[in-house]
Scaffold this motif. Structure first.
Motif, PDB file in Angstrom:
ATOM      1  N   ILE A 175      19.000  59.445  34.839  1.00 44.42           N
ATOM      2  CA  ILE A 175      17.903  59.513  35.802  1.00 44.42           C
ATOM      3  C   ILE A 175      17.170  60.849  35.671  1.00 44.42           C
ATOM      4  CG2 ILE A 175      17.393  59.689  38.276  1.00 44.42           C
ATOM      5  CD1 ILE A 175      19.631  57.628  38.735  1.00 44.42           C
ATOM      6  N   ALA A 176      17.916  61.930  35.530  1.00 45.65           N
ATOM      7  CA  ALA A 176      17.298  63.252  35.407  1.00 45.65           C
ATOM      8  C   ALA A 176      16.437  63.346  34.153  1.00 45.65           C
ATOM      9  CB  ALA A 176      18.377  64.329  35.393  1.00 45.65           C
ATOM     10  N   ARG A 177      16.954  62.887  33.038  1.00 40.88           N
ATOM     11  CA  ARG A 177      16.197  62.965  31.796  1.00 40.88           C
ATOM     12  C   ARG A 177      14.929  62.129  31.862  1.00 40.88           C
ATOM     13  NH1 ARG A 177      21.259  62.526  27.457  1.00 40.88           N
ATOM     14  NH2 ARG A 177      22.009  64.672  27.751  1.00 40.88           N
ATOM     15  N   ALA A 178      15.004  60.982  32.521  1.00 36.77           N
ATOM     16  CA  ALA A 178      13.827  60.124  32.647  1.00 36.77           C
ATOM     17  C   ALA A 178      12.732  60.794  33.455  1.00 36.77           C
ATOM     18  CB  ALA A 178      14.214  58.791  33.300  1.00 36.77           C
ATOM     19  N   ASN A 179      13.130  61.710  34.351  1.00 34.39           N
ATOM     20  CA  ASN A 179      12.163  62.347  35.238  1.00 34.39           C
ATOM     21  C   ASN A 179      11.952  63.826  34.947  1.00 34.39           C
ATOM     22  OD1 ASN A 179      11.392  60.261  37.452  1.00 34.39           O
ATOM     23  ND2 ASN A 179      13.592  60.015  37.208  1.00 34.39           N
ATOM     24  N   ASN A 180      12.326  64.263  33.730  1.00 33.70           N
ATOM     25  CA  ASN A 180      12.092  65.648  33.310  1.00 33.70           C
ATOM     26  C   ASN A 180      12.752  66.656  34.246  1.00 33.70           C
ATOM     27  OD1 ASN A 180       8.858  64.354  32.870  1.00 33.70           O
ATOM     28  ND2 ASN A 180      10.283  64.677  31.190  1.00 33.70           N
ATOM     29  N   CYS A 181      13.982  66.366  34.659  1.00 30.72           N
ATOM     30  CA  CYS A 181      14.732  67.275  35.519  1.00 30.72           C
ATOM     31  C   CYS A 181      16.034  67.687  34.838  1.00 30.72           C
ATOM     32  CB  CYS A 181      15.072  66.603  36.856  1.00 30.72           C
ATOM     33  SG  CYS A 181      13.645  66.337  37.932  1.00 30.72           S
ATOM     34  N   ASP A 182      16.584  68.784  35.312  1.00 30.75           N
ATOM     35  CA  ASP A 182      17.933  69.183  34.918  1.00 30.75           C
ATOM     36  C   ASP A 182      18.879  68.701  36.011  1.00 30.75           C
ATOM     37  OD1 ASP A 182      20.006  70.266  33.531  1.00 30.75           O
ATOM     38  OD2 ASP A 182      19.203  72.300  33.464  1.00 30.75           O
ATOM     39  N   VAL A 183      20.146  68.505  35.676  1.00 32.27           N
ATOM     40  CA  VAL A 183      21.098  67.989  36.650  1.00 32.27           C
ATOM     41  C   VAL A 183      22.484  68.519  36.342  1.00 32.27           C
ATOM     42  CG1 VAL A 183      21.549  65.881  35.307  1.00 32.27           C
ATOM     43  CG2 VAL A 183      21.984  65.897  37.782  1.00 32.27           C
ATOM     44  N   TRP A 184      23.265  68.761  37.387  1.00 31.59           N
ATOM     45  CA  TRP A 184      24.665  69.135  37.236  1.00 31.59           C
ATOM     46  C   TRP A 184      25.404  68.722  38.505  1.00 31.59           C
ATOM     47  CZ3 TRP A 184      20.697  72.483  38.097  1.00 31.59           C
ATOM     48  CH2 TRP A 184      20.753  73.275  39.230  1.00 31.59           C
ATOM     49  N   VAL A 185      26.722  68.666  38.421  1.00 35.79           N
ATOM     50  CA  VAL A 185      27.554  68.305  39.573  1.00 35.79           C
ATOM     51  C   VAL A 185      28.290  69.548  40.041  1.00 35.79           C
ATOM     52  CG1 VAL A 185      29.444  66.857  40.413  1.00 35.79           C
ATOM     53  CG2 VAL A 185      27.819  65.944  38.743  1.00 35.79           C
ATOM     54  N   GLN A 186      28.169  69.858  41.323  1.00 35.63           N
ATOM     55  CA  GLN A 186      28.860  70.995  41.896  1.00 35.63           C
ATOM     56  C   GLN A 186      30.326  70.650  42.147  1.00 35.63           C
ATOM     57  OE1 GLN A 186      25.223  73.199  44.276  1.00 35.63           O
ATOM     58  NE2 GLN A 186      26.622  71.919  45.454  1.00 35.63           N
ATOM     59  N   ASN A 187      31.125  71.681  42.382  1.00 36.09           N
ATOM     60  CA  ASN A 187      32.549  71.475  42.613  1.00 36.09           C
ATOM     61  C   ASN A 187      32.829  70.585  43.816  1.00 36.09           C
ATOM     62  OD1 ASN A 187      33.261  73.060  40.412  1.00 36.09           O
ATOM     63  ND2 ASN A 187      33.380  74.944  41.621  1.00 36.09           N
ATOM     64  N   GLY A 188      31.925  70.591  44.791  1.00 38.42           N
ATOM     65  CA  GLY A 188      32.118  69.753  45.958  1.00 38.42           C
ATOM     66  C   GLY A 188      31.784  68.299  45.736  1.00 38.42           C
ATOM     67  N   GLY A 189      31.273  67.967  44.550  1.00 37.78           N
ATOM     68  CA  GLY A 189      30.937  66.586  44.246  1.00 37.78           C
ATOM     69  C   GLY A 189      29.469  66.258  44.386  1.00 37.78           C
ATOM     70  N   GLU A 190      28.665  67.210  44.940  1.00 35.44           N
ATOM     71  CA  GLU A 190      27.243  66.933  45.087  1.00 35.44           C
ATOM     72  C   GLU A 190      26.534  66.998  43.734  1.00 35.44           C
ATOM     73  OE1 GLU A 190      28.437  69.609  48.660  1.00 35.44           O
ATOM     74  OE2 GLU A 190      28.694  69.620  46.474  1.00 35.44           O
ATOM     75  N   VAL A 191      25.523  66.165  43.592  1.00 36.50           N
ATOM     76  CA  VAL A 191      24.718  66.143  42.373  1.00 36.50           C
ATOM     77  C   VAL A 191      23.459  66.968  42.622  1.00 36.50           C
ATOM     78  CG1 VAL A 191      23.533  64.700  40.670  1.00 36.50           C
ATOM     79  CG2 VAL A 191      25.571  63.842  41.845  1.00 36.50           C
ATOM     80  N   CYS A 192      23.232  67.985  41.787  1.00 36.04           N
ATOM     81  CA  CYS A 192      22.074  68.877  41.941  1.00 36.04           C
ATOM     82  C   CYS A 192      20.997  68.500  40.933  1.00 36.04           C
ATOM     83  CB  CYS A 192      22.477  70.328  41.720  1.00 36.04           C
ATOM     84  SG  CYS A 192      23.703  70.938  42.881  1.00 36.04           S
TER      85      CYS A 192
END
Length: 204
Positions: free
Chosen positions: A49-66
């Motif tokens: 989803i991030a790549r399709a929308n020209n965004c960067d993405v990572w998962v934090q230790n708490g489980g949230e997707v940034c």
């Protein structure tokens, strides 16, 4: 289609994606998830989803997707994460009523069978969203905006001293995973599957 949904959201926000506007808006970080310290199945769609929308993405230790990117692009990512998560739950409710689900619970625990099914749905929906975006022929202007967006994202990461790691996720998946992928092919990406931005609050 996924791309048309994104265009609709951008129109609703009255955003003109010229280079000057993109630079003026800059980038923002927004978070999807409730921080329950476990990775939601929708995480398996996040990178696509991030790549399709020209965004960067990572998962934090708490489980949230940034998600990090142009504000309009980030909003579209959050929308699709809601869609994927809601679709996985809707499909799973139907799957649990089938004989195939009963057979899977003989081989695996109900929790394992359900988790693998959700992953199958989410991963396949992520692929469909990515593929629909890639099928759109980019214009010269559009390609130029991607370069601008990427440079702004990298500058934000440098300014905030952000470093992310790519971690390969390995998991032994049962047959319910393939059943989930099959179900995802019948999901309408454009309708939203009951998606509302309030169902998964975006935390700034």
């Amino acid at each position: 289609k996924a791309a048309s949904v994104a265009e609709k959201l951008i129109r609703e926000h009255n955003i003109d994606l010229s280079e000057l506007d993109v630079r003026a808006e800059g980038v923002e970080k927004n978070v999807w998830g409730q921080g329950n310290r476990t990775r939601a199945a929708a995480c398996w769609a996040a990178t696509k989803i991030a790549r399709a929308n020209n965004c960067d993405v990572w998962v934090q230790n708490g489980g949230e997707v940034c998600f990090l990117g142009n504000p309009a692009d980030v909003e579209v990512c959050l929308y699709f994460m809601d869609l994927v998560a809601n679709a996985a739950e809707a499909c799973l409710r139907a799957f649990r009523k089938t004989e195939e689900y009963t057979q899977q619970t003989w081989c695996w625990s109900p929790r394992k069978a359900s988790a693998d099914y959700r992953i199958g749905v989410c991963q396949r929906l992520g692929e469909r969203i990515r593929d629909q975006y890639q099928a759109v022929e980019p214009t010269a202007t559009g390609a130029g905006l991607v370069v601008v967006k990427n440079s702004l994202i990298e500058q934000w990461k440098r300014d905030h001293n952000l470093r992310t790691e790519n971690k390969n996720r390995t998991r032994k998946l049962g047959a319910s995973y393939n059943a989930g992928r099959g179900a995802a092919d019948g999901v309408s990406i454009g309708r939203g599957v009951g998606t509302q931005r309030t169902t998964q609050r975006a935390l700034v």
